[in-house]
Design a protein around this motif. Structure first.
Motif, short mmCIF file in Angstrom:
data_model
loop_
_atom_site.label_atom_id
_atom_site.label_comp_id
_atom_site.label_asym_id
_atom_site.label_seq_id
_atom_site.Cartn_x
_atom_site.Cartn_y
_atom_site.Cartn_z
N MET A 1 0.83 -1.17 0.00
CA MET A 1 0.00 0.00 0.00
C MET A 1 0.88 1.25 0.00
O MET A 1 1.74 1.39 0.85
CB MET A 1 -0.91 0.00 1.24
N ARG A 2 0.69 2.08 -0.99
CA ARG A 2 1.51 3.29 -1.12
C ARG A 2 1.01 4.39 -0.19
O ARG A 2 -0.17 4.50 0.10
CB ARG A 2 1.49 3.78 -2.56
N GLU A 3 1.94 5.22 0.24
CA GLU A 3 1.61 6.31 1.15
C GLU A 3 1.48 7.63 0.39
O GLU A 3 2.11 7.82 -0.65
CB GLU A 3 2.68 6.45 2.23
N PHE A 4 0.69 8.52 0.95
CA PHE A 4 0.51 9.85 0.39
C PHE A 4 1.53 10.81 0.99
O PHE A 4 1.82 10.74 2.18
CB PHE A 4 -0.89 10.39 0.72
N HIS A 5 2.01 11.73 0.17
CA HIS A 5 2.87 12.81 0.64
C HIS A 5 1.95 13.88 1.23
O HIS A 5 1.04 14.35 0.56
CB HIS A 5 3.69 13.37 -0.54
N GLU A 6 2.17 14.25 2.48
CA GLU A 6 1.31 15.25 3.14
C GLU A 6 1.70 16.66 2.69
O GLU A 6 2.86 17.04 2.75
CB GLU A 6 1.42 15.13 4.66
N LEU A 7 0.71 17.39 2.26
CA LEU A 7 0.89 18.77 1.80
C LEU A 7 0.17 19.68 2.78
O LEU A 7 -1.00 19.47 3.08
CB LEU A 7 0.34 18.93 0.38
N ASN A 8 0.87 20.71 3.29
CA ASN A 8 0.35 21.48 4.41
C ASN A 8 0.01 22.92 4.11
O ASN A 8 -0.36 23.66 5.02
CB ASN A 8 1.35 21.41 5.58
N SER A 9 0.15 23.34 2.87
CA SER A 9 -0.21 24.72 2.50
C SER A 9 -0.58 24.74 1.03
O SER A 9 -0.23 23.84 0.27
CB SER A 9 0.94 25.68 2.76
N LEU A 10 -1.28 25.78 0.64
CA LEU A 10 -1.66 25.92 -0.77
C LEU A 10 -0.41 26.05 -1.64
O LEU A 10 -0.35 25.51 -2.74
CB LEU A 10 -2.58 27.12 -0.96
N PRO A 30 -10.66 15.84 8.37
CA PRO A 30 -10.48 14.87 9.46
C PRO A 30 -11.78 14.21 9.93
O PRO A 30 -11.78 13.04 10.30
CB PRO A 30 -9.88 15.69 10.59
N ASN A 31 -12.89 14.92 9.92
CA ASN A 31 -14.14 14.37 10.46
C ASN A 31 -15.02 13.73 9.39
O ASN A 31 -16.22 13.54 9.61
CB ASN A 31 -14.92 15.47 11.18
N CYS A 32 -14.47 13.35 8.26
CA CYS A 32 -15.23 12.80 7.13
C CYS A 32 -15.06 11.29 7.09
O CYS A 32 -13.98 10.78 6.76
CB CYS A 32 -14.72 13.44 5.83
N SER A 33 -16.13 10.56 7.42
CA SER A 33 -16.04 9.10 7.43
C SER A 33 -15.86 8.53 6.03
O SER A 33 -15.15 7.53 5.84
CB SER A 33 -17.28 8.49 8.10
N VAL A 34 -16.47 9.15 5.03
CA VAL A 34 -16.28 8.70 3.64
C VAL A 34 -14.82 8.83 3.24
O VAL A 34 -14.24 7.95 2.61
CB VAL A 34 -17.21 9.47 2.67
N CYS A 35 -14.21 9.94 3.65
CA CYS A 35 -12.78 10.18 3.34
C CYS A 35 -11.90 9.08 3.92
O CYS A 35 -11.01 8.56 3.25
CB CYS A 35 -12.33 11.52 3.91
N HIS A 36 -12.16 8.73 5.18
CA HIS A 36 -11.35 7.71 5.85
C HIS A 36 -11.56 6.33 5.25
O HIS A 36 -10.63 5.53 5.21
CB HIS A 36 -11.65 7.70 7.35
N GLY A 37 -12.76 6.05 4.78
CA GLY A 37 -13.04 4.75 4.17
C GLY A 37 -12.47 4.62 2.77
O GLY A 37 -12.05 3.54 2.35
N LEU A 38 -12.44 5.73 2.03
CA LEU A 38 -11.98 5.70 0.64
C LEU A 38 -10.45 5.69 0.53
O LEU A 38 -9.90 5.05 -0.37
CB LEU A 38 -12.55 6.91 -0.11
N LYS A 39 -9.78 6.37 1.43
CA LYS A 39 -8.33 6.54 1.31
C LYS A 39 -7.57 5.21 1.17
O LYS A 39 -6.75 5.07 0.25
CB LYS A 39 -7.79 7.35 2.49
N PRO A 40 -7.81 4.18 2.00
CA PRO A 40 -7.07 2.93 1.81
C PRO A 40 -7.39 2.23 0.49
O PRO A 40 -6.52 1.58 -0.09
CB PRO A 40 -7.48 2.06 3.00
N GLN A 41 -8.61 2.40 0.00
CA GLN A 41 -8.96 1.81 -1.30
C GLN A 41 -8.14 2.47 -2.41
O GLN A 41 -7.65 1.80 -3.32
CB GLN A 41 -10.45 2.00 -1.58
N VAL A 42 -8.00 3.79 -2.32
CA VAL A 42 -7.20 4.53 -3.31
C VAL A 42 -5.74 4.14 -3.19
O VAL A 42 -5.06 3.90 -4.20
CB VAL A 42 -7.39 6.05 -3.15
#
Length: 111
Positions: A1-10, A30-42
């Motif tokens: 499973m590949r990791e995402f590079h965290e981007l902290n500003s525009l 952070p408070n988005c359950s759909v976001c948390h469920g989709l991320k590992p699939q991506v």
């Protein structure tokens, strides 16, 4: 499973898009359950696209993202090739359709 590079500003997001020929930007909150469920699939799907760089941005932390990319909901997946947006998926992402779109673009540009 590949990791995402965290981007902290525009500025980081814009620089990251400019410096990576083929890039997928995952925008969530952070408070988005759909976001948390989709991320590992991506992440698992991205094992098929090793030349694609993966970035993640928190829309709550970087409030300017909404205006910059015309985002009205999360999660949002944006795929860029040479700085231009080619694929956009938001909220409910059908993974099989996303994979078809990615295959077309990836085979064309990363051959």
């Amino acid at each position: 499973m590949r990791e995402f590079h965290e981007l902290n500003s525009l500025e980081e997001v814009d620089a990251w898009i400019r410096t990576n020929q083929l890039a997928l930007l995952y925008i969530s909150r952070p408070n988005c359950s759909v976001c948390h469920g989709l991320k590992p699939q991506v992440q698992n799907l991205m094992d098929n696209y090793l030349k694609m760089q993966l970035g993640h941005a928190d829309a709550q932390q970087i409030e300017e993202l909404a205006g910059r990319f015309s985002i009205f909901t999360v999660p949002v997946l944006l795929v860029f090739w040479e700085g231009k947006e080619y694929i956009r998926e938001a909220r409910i992402v059908h993974m099989d359709l996303l994979e078809e779109k990615l295959d077309k673009l990836y085979n064309h540009v990363a051959g």
